[in-house]
Design a protein around this motif. Structure first.
Motif, short mmCIF file in Angstrom:
data_model
loop_
_atom_site.label_atom_id
_atom_site.label_comp_id
_atom_site.label_asym_id
_atom_site.label_seq_id
_atom_site.Cartn_x
_atom_site.Cartn_y
_atom_site.Cartn_z
N GLY A 146 43.31 -25.72 21.49
CA GLY A 146 43.86 -25.63 20.15
C GLY A 146 45.36 -25.85 20.13
N GLN A 147 46.05 -25.33 21.13
CA GLN A 147 47.50 -25.50 21.18
C GLN A 147 47.88 -26.96 21.38
OE1 GLN A 147 49.57 -22.86 23.83
NE2 GLN A 147 51.56 -23.80 23.44
N GLU A 148 47.11 -27.70 22.20
CA GLU A 148 47.36 -29.13 22.38
C GLU A 148 47.27 -29.87 21.05
OE1 GLU A 148 45.78 -30.12 26.92
OE2 GLU A 148 44.43 -30.30 25.22
N ILE A 149 46.26 -29.52 20.27
CA ILE A 149 46.06 -30.18 18.97
C ILE A 149 47.23 -29.88 18.04
CG2 ILE A 149 44.58 -30.31 16.93
CD1 ILE A 149 42.23 -29.53 18.85
N VAL A 150 47.59 -28.61 17.94
CA VAL A 150 48.69 -28.21 17.05
C VAL A 150 50.00 -28.86 17.49
CG1 VAL A 150 50.10 -26.26 16.29
CG2 VAL A 150 47.61 -26.05 16.35
N ASP A 151 50.26 -28.87 18.80
CA ASP A 151 51.50 -29.46 19.31
C ASP A 151 51.57 -30.96 19.00
OD1 ASP A 151 52.24 -27.01 20.27
OD2 ASP A 151 51.76 -27.43 22.37
N ASN A 185 37.86 -24.80 19.36
CA ASN A 185 39.04 -24.38 20.13
C ASN A 185 40.26 -24.23 19.23
OD1 ASN A 185 37.49 -24.44 22.44
ND2 ASN A 185 38.27 -26.40 23.17
N LEU A 186 40.40 -25.15 18.29
CA LEU A 186 41.51 -25.08 17.34
C LEU A 186 41.40 -23.82 16.49
CD1 LEU A 186 43.96 -26.25 15.82
CD2 LEU A 186 42.34 -27.59 14.43
N SER A 187 40.20 -23.54 16.02
CA SER A 187 39.96 -22.35 15.20
C SER A 187 40.30 -21.07 15.97
CB SER A 187 38.50 -22.33 14.74
OG SER A 187 38.15 -21.09 14.16
N ASN A 188 39.86 -21.00 17.21
CA ASN A 188 40.13 -19.80 18.03
C ASN A 188 41.63 -19.62 18.26
OD1 ASN A 188 37.40 -19.21 18.25
ND2 ASN A 188 37.16 -20.33 20.17
N TYR A 189 42.32 -20.73 18.48
CA TYR A 189 43.77 -20.66 18.70
C TYR A 189 44.49 -20.20 17.43
CZ TYR A 189 48.59 -22.23 19.29
OH TYR A 189 49.96 -22.29 19.34
N LEU A 190 44.11 -20.79 16.29
CA LEU A 190 44.75 -20.42 15.02
C LEU A 190 44.48 -18.97 14.67
CD1 LEU A 190 44.02 -23.63 12.91
CD2 LEU A 190 46.18 -22.96 13.98
N LYS A 191 43.28 -18.51 15.00
CA LYS A 191 42.93 -17.11 14.74
C LYS A 191 43.81 -16.18 15.57
CE LYS A 191 38.93 -13.99 14.63
NZ LYS A 191 37.47 -13.88 14.87
N ALA A 225 50.10 -23.59 10.45
CA ALA A 225 50.36 -24.18 11.77
C ALA A 225 50.55 -25.69 11.74
CB ALA A 225 49.22 -23.83 12.72
N MET A 226 49.92 -26.39 10.77
CA MET A 226 49.96 -27.86 10.76
C MET A 226 50.32 -28.35 9.36
SD MET A 226 46.52 -28.42 13.08
CE MET A 226 45.57 -27.32 12.00
N PRO A 227 51.55 -28.18 8.93
CA PRO A 227 51.94 -28.48 7.55
C PRO A 227 51.87 -29.95 7.15
CG PRO A 227 53.87 -27.93 8.88
CD PRO A 227 52.67 -27.61 9.71
N SER A 228 51.79 -30.86 8.14
CA SER A 228 51.72 -32.29 7.79
C SER A 228 50.27 -32.79 7.67
CB SER A 228 52.43 -33.13 8.86
OG SER A 228 51.75 -33.05 10.10
N LEU A 229 49.32 -32.03 8.22
CA LEU A 229 47.93 -32.50 8.32
C LEU A 229 47.18 -32.32 7.01
CD1 LEU A 229 45.82 -33.72 10.20
CD2 LEU A 229 45.20 -31.41 10.92
N GLU A 230 46.86 -33.45 6.36
CA GLU A 230 46.19 -33.42 5.06
C GLU A 230 44.67 -33.51 5.17
OE1 GLU A 230 47.85 -36.45 2.57
OE2 GLU A 230 49.92 -35.90 3.06
#
Length: 550
Positions: free
Chosen positions: A236-241, A260-266, A277-282
């Motif tokens: 999840g952190q790789e995706i967010v980064d 994995n992204l969901s678990n990281y964000l949680k 966490a991802m303000p640009s992702l629409e």
């Protein structure tokens, strides 16, 4: 028109703009290439291949890992009309894996082989070199296009009617049957690009995800950030980064990566470290298998405030043979959650622009059934289950080589004799609801016909149990199907306590599905075997074999 005619247009319009970015696993940095550089180097590849006997229609096996060099090679081949073949991920260390690999290559009747020196050496010992005499090491091709003295003036042949010509061949994973080579033609890819545009994707976007059809996304004029890690290994952190580093606006993930992204964000939300966490992702597209609505609930608030009104999270339904076919957005996923947990299946939403869907009969009361005839299931709702069948410009028309005769034709296509139309049978079962939304019940071959005459389906049963007990289950065919056998994936639960809870839930299960069924729950001592692509589709045949041979 050759799909790569669009590359020259984009190279002239955005010469210095980044077309592709690959994360280099060795350096942890990113390799990138501009539209102009990609156009020039891929033209050099087309010239080099032409001089070495390659010509339009040649089918070439590609044994190169995804990278910038891989993209340059593929684009050069497509310009010339040479057809890259992307094989499935077989385990070549096993005898069976090598046998399957040789079998698909034999059916494909390939004309050439391109790979790194190391892989070509391995292919020699595997006996793959005997399949074709046209073998070229990638090192030689790379040396040619890196030489600034070599000519890059190459013109695509505009006298050719490219529409139905093959662009590349992508194989199904083989998780629900033999791996089949699906031909993507130029018309399909033009339609895919037009569909992306209709979704609002444009040259201002930055797209992040795994390869696949993402290799043509830059032809819109956008930048593709390609991630090469396997879905389960993508954190999840790789995706967010990556999203934040590149200001990514659209993203495609496989289900394990989304989880994995969901678990990281949680975890970061609980710690109060981040609110968005991802303000640009629409737009976040997740395909390959469904995930729980809880995953959607966690991810959605972290997307851009400029995301679509119905939600930025999109469940995308499709297949190698046609993608995308349907999509369901966050708001509706959450709205239909209670029905999914009540045994009504998974809501896939409605067909995307240009795709038509019918629910066709897949069996009748007679012993023989003509799979090649398109006959609609009457009515709507859960009592009108049939085979989800599709037509449209993003749906394939044929398989490669002998695969078409062995696995295609009337086996996977149905003809409506009254309309004169053809429909691809997806192998999935489902139904229309009163809003004309598609609901999925699971694969046709994975339905379980119990000895008492009752038929039950994976996506009918599993979501109920998975949501009740926070586990992962698989309905499989067992010995004589005397019971409904539910395999439970190994987890951190105490099995004796969990098994007792599962047995106590049987009465509720029976009430929800409206049948009296004898359920049996069996613990599987490790993670479920899954497909090699999305790493999400359970290999139920393997679980069934394991169960029947205990």
């Amino acid at each position: 028109m050759n799909i790569l005619s669009l590359l020259n247009e984009k190279a002239e319009k955005y010469p210095d703009k980044i077309a592709f970015v690959f994360r280099n696993p060795k350096t942890n940095d990113y390799d990138k290439i501009s539209f102009r550089d990609l156009d020039q180097k891929s033209s050099k590849v087309a010239i080099y291949l032409s001089r070495n006997g390659f010509e339009r229609g040649f089918k070439s096996l590609i044994l190169i890992k995804p990278s910038i060099d891989f993209i340059i090679l593929i684009y050069g081949m497509i310009k010339l009309g040479v057809v890259p073949i992307f094989p499935p991920n077989f385990n070549l260390k096993s005898r069976n894996g090598r046998k399957q690999f040789r079998a698909i290559l034999g059916r494909a009747r390939i004309d050439a082989l391109i790979g790194s020196r190391k892989i070509l050496l391995i292919s020699y010992f595997l006996g793959l070199r005997s399949i074709s005499n046209n073998v070229i090491a990638m090192d030689k091709i790379k040396s040619h296009y890196l030489d600034s003295n070599n000519n890059s003036d190459f013109s695509i042949d505009f006298d050719v009617d490219w529409g139905n010509c093959s662009v590349f061949v992508k194989y199904t994973t083989g998780s629900t049957g033999p791996a089949k080579g699906v031909i993507y033609n130029h018309n399909m890819l033009h339609s895919h690009i037009n569909l992306l545009k209709s979704e609002g994707i444009n040259s201002e976007d930055i797209f992040f995800g795994r390869s696949g059809t993402l290799i043509v996304h830059p032809l819109i004029g956008l930048t593709s950030i390609l991630h090469t890690n396997k879905p389960k290994q993508t954190t999840g952190q790789e995706i967010v980064d990556a999203v934040n580093r590149w200001s990514v606006t659209a993203c495609f993930l496989s289900p394990p990566s989304a989880i994995n992204l969901s678990n990281y964000l949680k975890s970061v939300s609980i710690k109060g470290l981040v609110k968005q966490a991802m303000p640009s992702l629409e737009r976040l597209y997740v395909g390959g298998e469904s995930v729980s609505s809880e995953v959607v609930r966690i991810i959605e608030p972290h997307l851009s405030s400029a995301r679509p009104f119905d939600g930025g999270y999109h469940l995308v339904y499709g297949a190698t043979e046609g993608f995308p076919l349907c999509q369901n957005q966050a708001n509706n996923i959450i709205l239909t959650e209670s029905e999914t947990k009540s045994g009504n299946g998974i809501c896939l939403g409605k067909a995307v622009d240009g795709v038509k869907i019918r629910i066709l009969t897949f069996k009748d009361s007679f012993e023989e059934f003509d799979n090649s005839l398109a006959v609609d299931v009457l009515g709507k709702g859960i009592s009108s289950i049939g085979e989800i069948s599709v037509s449209g410009p993003v749906v394939y028309s044929r398989l490669i080589g002998d695969d078409e005769e062995t696995f295609g034709g009337p086996l996977t296509w149905a003809r409506d004799v009254n309309e004169g139309t053809s429909w691809h049978r997806t192998g999935d079962l489902g139904y229309f609801d009163n809003k004309n939304q598609i609901w999925l019940f699971g694969r046709k071959k994975h339905r379980v016909e119990l000895s008492n005459g009752v038929t039950i389906y994976p996506k009918q049963i599993e979501p109920i149990l998975d949501s009740m007990f926070d586990i992962r289950t698989a309905l499989v065919n067992g010995p004589n199907n005397s019971k409904a056998f539910i395999i439970v994936e190994n987890n951190n639960h105490n099995w004796e306590i969990l098994e007792d809870k599962l047995n106590k839930s049987i009465s509720k299960l029976c009430k929800l599905i409206g049948e009296n069924i004898d359920f049996s729950f069996i613990l599987f001592g490790e993670s479920f075997p899954v497909d090699s692509g999305h790493q999400a589709k359970i290999r139920r045949d393997e679980l069934s074999y394991w169960l029947c041979n205990q």
